[in-house]
Write a protein that holds these residues in place. Structure first.
Motif, short mmCIF file in Angstrom:
data_model
loop_
_atom_site.label_atom_id
_atom_site.label_comp_id
_atom_site.label_asym_id
_atom_site.label_seq_id
_atom_site.Cartn_x
_atom_site.Cartn_y
_atom_site.Cartn_z
N GLU A 1 -12.71 -5.46 -3.92
CA GLU A 1 -12.22 -4.17 -3.44
C GLU A 1 -10.70 -4.07 -3.51
O GLU A 1 -10.13 -2.98 -3.70
N GLU A 2 -10.01 -5.20 -3.39
CA GLU A 2 -8.55 -5.19 -3.51
C GLU A 2 -8.13 -4.94 -4.95
O GLU A 2 -7.22 -4.14 -5.24
N THR B 1 5.85 -7.50 -1.81
CA THR B 1 4.68 -8.37 -1.74
C THR B 1 3.45 -7.54 -1.43
O THR B 1 3.33 -6.99 -0.34
N PHE B 2 2.53 -7.48 -2.40
CA PHE B 2 1.30 -6.73 -2.22
C PHE B 2 0.16 -7.62 -1.72
O PHE B 2 -0.87 -7.12 -1.31
N GLU C 1 -7.30 -1.00 5.52
CA GLU C 1 -6.86 0.26 6.13
C GLU C 1 -5.43 0.58 5.70
O GLU C 1 -5.11 1.74 5.39
N TYR C 2 -4.59 -0.43 5.68
CA TYR C 2 -3.21 -0.25 5.24
C TYR C 2 -3.17 0.23 3.79
O TYR C 2 -2.41 1.15 3.44
N LEU C 3 -3.97 -0.39 2.93
CA LEU C 3 -4.00 0.00 1.53
C LEU C 3 -4.39 1.46 1.35
O LEU C 3 -3.86 2.16 0.48
N GLU C 4 -5.31 1.93 2.17
CA GLU C 4 -5.72 3.33 2.08
C GLU C 4 -4.57 4.25 2.47
O GLU C 4 -4.31 5.26 1.79
N HIS D 1 0.19 7.66 0.37
CA HIS D 1 1.62 7.86 0.15
C HIS D 1 1.93 7.89 -1.34
O HIS D 1 2.73 8.73 -1.80
N LEU D 2 1.33 6.99 -2.10
CA LEU D 2 1.56 6.98 -3.54
C LEU D 2 1.16 8.31 -4.18
O LEU D 2 1.86 8.83 -5.06
#
Length: 257
Positions: free
Chosen positions: A173-174, A148-149, A124-127, A132-133
């Motif tokens: 998926e990551e 840190t990704f 969810e955070y990645l989405e 934002h990107l």
């Protein structure tokens, strides 16, 4: 311009191990720190404010979460904290310094290693972060996102990658998320732009044994907008100093701040 990113895993213990003495010797313009594990009021001593550097912090609302910081020799035009969604803003996961020609941020993306719920929160955070990107691509300036990704992008970025394909940090998926960031969206993995060597890691989960055997993951990044691709001149990971389970990632850019 020299930019350093480093996950302290606790800024106090990193300072005890000599991090700030090392930092001032690096001739860096911007130093991005993550995982401070401290409140800003606890960092008001001289040891956390080296002479010649401006320092900016974004702490977590709750103990035990991240906290990020930026140290810079150049006075920023502006400082931005948070990304406008709860998981980032309450856990102190993003701070950005805006300079004349470029913005530099210090960030952490949550780990999903603890549980299925933690992994779901990470996705969810990645989405949110991807959104934002996308917004930054519409800006008339360049960006360097550091931190840190908690993802190893390619097999060469993770030791024993074959047996870790079902483990958070190397899930399909990551890695697909990173493929989209570097592919369709056009961002640049600054380290890999100039350093193609294998077994280049920034984190060793079993501190002593893994460090000795160099069995780790490249989980810390500097990600730039496409216009900066040709400005990336050199990149290295400093394994000679051990301030935490992570190592500082140092990248030089042909940019005048």
């Amino acid at each position: 311009m020299r930019v350093i990113t480093f996950n302290t895993q606790g800024i106090e213990q990193a300072a005890d191990k000599g991090f700030f003495d090392w930092m001032v010797e690096q001739d860096a313009d911007v130093i991005c720190l993550q995982n401070l594990k401290a409140r800003e009021y606890q960092l008001d001593g001289d040891r956390y404010h080296p002479e010649g550097y401006h320092s900016y912090f974004f702490e977590a609302f709750e103990d035990g979460f991240s906290g990020v910081a930026i140290y810079t020799r150049h006075l920023p035009k502006a400082i931005m904290t948070g990304l406008g969604f709860e998981q980032c803003d309450t856990q102190g996961r993003f701070i950005q310094a805006d300079f004349d020609k470029v913005s530099v941020s210090s960030l952490t993306i949550p780990s999903g290693l603890k549980s299925e719920e933690a992994q779901a929160s990470k996705m969810e955070y990645l989405e949110h972060f991807k959104n934002h990107l996308k917004k930054t691509l519409r800006k008339r300036r360049d960006f360097i996102f550091t931190g840190t990704f908690n993802i190893a992008h390619k097999p060469m970025d993770l030791s024993n990658w074959y047996v870790n394909q079902k483990v958070s940090g190397f899930l399909e998926e990551e890695r697909a998320w990173m493929d989209e960031v570097y592919g369709e969206m056009g961002f640049v993995d600054a380290f890999r732009e100039v350093n193609k060597a294998e077994r280049q890691y920034t984190w060793w989960p079993d501190y002593n044994r893994a460090w000795t055997l160099n069995e780790g993951a490249r989980s810390d990044y500097q990600v730039t907008t496409a216009n900066l691709r040709k400005s990336i001149k050199a990149a290295r990971i400093d394994r000679d100093h051990r301030f935490s389970e992570h190592c500082p990632l140092i990248i030089d850019y042909a940019i005048d701040i």
